[in-house]
Write a protein that holds these residues in place. Structure first.
Motif, mmCIF file in Angstrom:
data_model
loop_
_atom_site.group_PDB
_atom_site.id
_atom_site.type_symbol
_atom_site.label_atom_id
_atom_site.label_comp_id
_atom_site.label_asym_id
_atom_site.label_seq_id
_atom_site.Cartn_x
_atom_site.Cartn_y
_atom_site.Cartn_z
ATOM 1 N N ALA A 67 6.189 2.664 -2.566
ATOM 2 C CA ALA A 67 5.103 2.954 -1.622
ATOM 3 C C ALA A 67 5.493 4.039 -0.627
ATOM 4 O O ALA A 67 4.739 4.984 -0.400
ATOM 5 C CB ALA A 67 4.716 1.682 -0.872
ATOM 6 N N ILE A 68 6.697 3.929 -0.041
ATOM 7 C CA ILE A 68 7.084 4.896 0.996
ATOM 8 C C ILE A 68 7.422 6.264 0.403
ATOM 9 O O ILE A 68 7.489 7.259 1.117
ATOM 10 C CB ILE A 68 8.246 4.368 1.874
ATOM 11 N N LEU A 69 7.598 6.303 -0.932
ATOM 12 C CA LEU A 69 7.842 7.589 -1.607
ATOM 13 C C LEU A 69 6.577 8.131 -2.275
ATOM 14 O O LEU A 69 6.635 9.067 -3.062
ATOM 15 C CB LEU A 69 8.954 7.427 -2.658
ATOM 16 N N SER A 70 5.425 7.516 -1.984
ATOM 17 C CA SER A 70 4.122 7.930 -2.553
ATOM 18 C C SER A 70 4.096 7.859 -4.077
ATOM 19 O O SER A 70 3.425 8.663 -4.727
ATOM 20 C CB SER A 70 3.748 9.355 -2.108
ATOM 21 N N GLN A 71 4.804 6.907 -4.653
ATOM 22 C CA GLN A 71 4.815 6.742 -6.105
ATOM 23 C C GLN A 71 3.802 5.674 -6.519
ATOM 24 O O GLN A 71 3.437 4.818 -5.712
ATOM 25 C CB GLN A 71 6.213 6.331 -6.569
ATOM 26 N N PRO A 72 3.344 5.696 -7.780
ATOM 27 C CA PRO A 72 2.443 4.625 -8.240
ATOM 28 C C PRO A 72 3.144 3.270 -8.099
ATOM 29 O O PRO A 72 4.350 3.164 -8.326
ATOM 30 C CB PRO A 72 2.221 4.961 -9.717
ATOM 31 N N LEU A 73 2.383 2.274 -7.714
ATOM 32 C CA LEU A 73 2.964 0.943 -7.530
ATOM 33 C C LEU A 73 3.052 0.203 -8.865
ATOM 34 O O LEU A 73 2.249 0.433 -9.761
ATOM 35 C CB LEU A 73 2.124 0.134 -6.531
ATOM 36 N N ARG A 127 0.858 -1.193 0.000
ATOM 37 C CA ARG A 127 0.000 0.000 0.000
ATOM 38 C C ARG A 127 0.884 1.228 0.000
ATOM 39 O O ARG A 127 1.786 1.363 0.822
ATOM 40 C CB ARG A 127 -0.901 -0.009 1.234
ATOM 41 N N SER A 128 0.641 2.083 -0.952
ATOM 42 C CA SER A 128 1.428 3.306 -1.074
ATOM 43 C C SER A 128 0.914 4.357 -0.104
ATOM 44 O O SER A 128 -0.251 4.311 0.307
ATOM 45 C CB SER A 128 1.331 3.818 -2.523
ATOM 46 N N ALA A 129 1.761 5.313 0.228
ATOM 47 C CA ALA A 129 1.335 6.435 1.081
ATOM 48 C C ALA A 129 0.188 7.201 0.427
ATOM 49 O O ALA A 129 -0.576 7.897 1.103
ATOM 50 C CB ALA A 129 2.525 7.353 1.349
ATOM 51 N N ASN A 130 0.024 7.042 -0.900
ATOM 52 C CA ASN A 130 -1.095 7.727 -1.576
ATOM 53 C C ASN A 130 -2.352 6.847 -1.654
ATOM 54 O O ASN A 130 -3.331 7.200 -2.305
ATOM 55 C CB ASN A 130 -0.685 8.204 -2.986
ATOM 56 N N GLY A 131 -2.324 5.659 -0.995
ATOM 57 C CA GLY A 131 -3.518 4.813 -0.920
ATOM 58 C C GLY A 131 -3.619 3.728 -1.979
ATOM 59 O O GLY A 131 -4.503 2.878 -1.922
ATOM 60 N N ASP A 132 -2.714 3.720 -2.954
ATOM 61 C CA ASP A 132 -2.693 2.694 -4.007
ATOM 62 C C ASP A 132 -2.383 1.327 -3.377
ATOM 63 O O ASP A 132 -1.503 1.231 -2.527
ATOM 64 C CB ASP A 132 -1.586 3.103 -5.005
ATOM 65 N N ILE A 133 -3.109 0.262 -3.784
ATOM 66 C CA ILE A 133 -2.867 -1.086 -3.224
ATOM 67 C C ILE A 133 -2.641 -2.086 -4.348
ATOM 68 O O ILE A 133 -3.372 -2.094 -5.338
ATOM 69 C CB ILE A 133 -4.054 -1.553 -2.355
ATOM 70 N N LYS A 134 -1.629 -2.925 -4.201
ATOM 71 C CA LYS A 134 -1.362 -4.011 -5.158
ATOM 72 C C LYS A 134 -1.119 -5.297 -4.371
ATOM 73 O O LYS A 134 -0.395 -5.293 -3.364
ATOM 74 C CB LYS A 134 -0.105 -3.727 -5.990
ATOM 75 N N VAL A 135 -1.672 -6.407 -4.877
ATOM 76 C CA VAL A 135 -1.488 -7.709 -4.235
ATOM 77 C C VAL A 135 -0.676 -8.612 -5.165
ATOM 78 O O VAL A 135 -0.929 -8.664 -6.368
ATOM 79 C CB VAL A 135 -2.849 -8.366 -3.910
ATOM 80 N N PHE A 136 0.296 -9.306 -4.589
ATOM 81 C CA PHE A 136 1.128 -10.246 -5.351
ATOM 82 C C PHE A 136 0.451 -11.624 -5.371
ATOM 83 O O PHE A 136 -0.436 -11.892 -4.555
ATOM 84 C CB PHE A 136 2.512 -10.370 -4.686
ATOM 85 N N PRO A 137 0.892 -12.524 -6.268
ATOM 86 C CA PRO A 137 0.311 -13.871 -6.301
ATOM 87 C C PRO A 137 0.541 -14.626 -4.983
ATOM 88 O O PRO A 137 1.477 -14.329 -4.245
ATOM 89 C CB PRO A 137 1.082 -14.564 -7.438
ATOM 90 N N VAL A 138 -0.314 -15.611 -4.701
ATOM 91 C CA VAL A 138 -0.164 -16.425 -3.489
ATOM 92 C C VAL A 138 1.012 -17.380 -3.679
ATOM 93 O O VAL A 138 1.146 -18.030 -4.718
ATOM 94 C CB VAL A 138 -1.451 -17.229 -3.197
#
Length: 375
Positions: free
Chosen positions: A291-297, A193-204
């Motif tokens: 994420a910690i730099l608020s960049q798109p994931l 989760r990015s500081a800008n709220g963007d969320i990405k999930v990796f494969p299981v």
């Protein structure tokens, strides 16, 4: 140029730096070991204890953002940094919820995220009561400080309670008991989760442990679509309820009926996510930095089936690696050595990944390479 501080200079910090150096970011690490794995590629190294509040303040003052590569650090020191206006990700609040396993489980349960049943225990009598409640085996855990099976004991019968209690400090540390889950598989899922709220999930990812230390990871996990979907939903919900910015690793049990239970969380990149370096379009390390730099994931899709095998120390002594030439005979093999001076029994010295058209081929390649490497 972004300046990033990392508390910890181990292999996870090293891999964060390796991915982020493509963008020429500047890294300052804090670690008590002068020649720790990340020392060779960090721009600056503050050699200090992880409990040294003044050194942590010094780190924060010379960077734009502070992160960490393991969770057994002083959360109060992070709170202090935040009060002084420094950016710290994941936040001290996230760390406080996760650092203590009892707090972690309470927070998960409060937000209706499925976990094994558990009890807070003080002393042998309460452990015996937990055994009566759940039936044996049960798992005794220290609430703080455990990793790679350290801080855990399986109690298979009443007669083993006292020994397990003594092994885990005889009350020196807060303890909890968990019911034993007869799981089908152990898997992990990574969510960012990015500081800008963007969320990405990796494969299981599917994991196999030997002596409580991760041995092999294969991706994609061979589980049902229903179990995969449930894991994905749990991942998104969990990162939201913990307010985590950066990578979150969620270790999961797949029960016999296919339903998912959360075992443990780590608010950082994780050993079982090493596969993402070669296996995914964007690694867990790159997305943590973004994420910690608020960049798109970046895209977390799997490129093709991937296997990872840890290189674990089998002896004690100087770390002189042998067999690389033979190990590289298999196509698709990538070897990562962490640069630790000393090898020790049970110590993670590196890992091997391979991508292939099938999981079986990838696994065969990493096992072949693994047999050739020694220290």
């Amino acid at each position: 140029m972004h300046r990033i501080g990392i508390i910890g200079g181990g292999q996870l910090g090293k891999m964060m730096i390796l991915d982020a150096k493509r963008l020429d970011y500047y890294f300052v690490i804090l670690d008590p070991t002068k020649n720790c794995p990340a020392d060779s590629i960090a721009d600056e190294h503050i050699v200090a204890s992880f409990d040294d509040v003044e050194a942590i303040k010094q780190l924060a003052e010379c960077v734009d953002v502070v992160t960490y590569e393991f969770e057994h650090i002083n959360a109060k020191a992070l709170q202090l940094l935040e009060e002084q206006g420094h950016k710290v990700y994941p936040s001290s609040e996230t760390l406080l919820h996760i650092q203590n396993k009892l707090n972690q489980k309470d927070w998960l349960r409060k937000h209706k995220i499925p976990v094994p049943d558990y009890l807070d225990v003080n002393g042998i009598e309460e452990i015996l009561q937990a055994g009566d409640k759940y039936g044996y085996p049960i798992i005794l855990k220290t609430c703080t400080g455990g990793y790679d099976g350290k801080g855990n004991a399986i109690i298979r019968a009443r007669e083993e309670v006292e020994t397990a209690y003594d092994c885990l400090g005889a009350g020196k540390f807060p303890l909890m008991v968990e019911e034993f889950v007869p799981f089908q598989k152990e898997v992990s899922i990574f969510v960012c989760r990015s500081a800008n709220g963007d969320i990405k999930v990796f494969p299981v990812a599917e994991n196999v442990h030997v002596n409580s230390i991760l041995d092999e990871t294969t991706v994609p996990a061979v589980i049902s679509k229903e179990s995969t979907d449930e894991a994905m939903e749990i991942a998104k919900k969990t990162i939201e309820v913990f307010g985590c910015c950066g990578m979150l690793c969620i270790e999961l049990f797949v029960k016999k009926d296919g339903h998912i239970l959360v075992n443990e969380l780590a608010p950082r990149p994780h050993n079982s996510g090493h596969y993402t370096i070669e296996g995914c379009y964007t690694s867990q390390y790159e997305n943590h930095i973004r994420a910690i730099l608020s960049q798109p994931l970046g895209d977390t899709s799997l490129i093709r089936p991937t296997a990872m095998k840890n290189i674990i120390g089998q002896t004690n002594g100087d770390a002189n690696v042998q067999g690389l030439e033979e190990a590289y005979q298999k196509p698709g093999v990538k070897i990562h050595l962490y640069g630790k001076d000393k090898v020790a029994v049970g110590r993670k010295m590196g890992h091997i990944t391979a991508t292939a058209t099938t999981i079986e081929e990838a696994l065969e390649a990493v096992r072949f390479a693994h047999e050739k490497i020694s220290f």
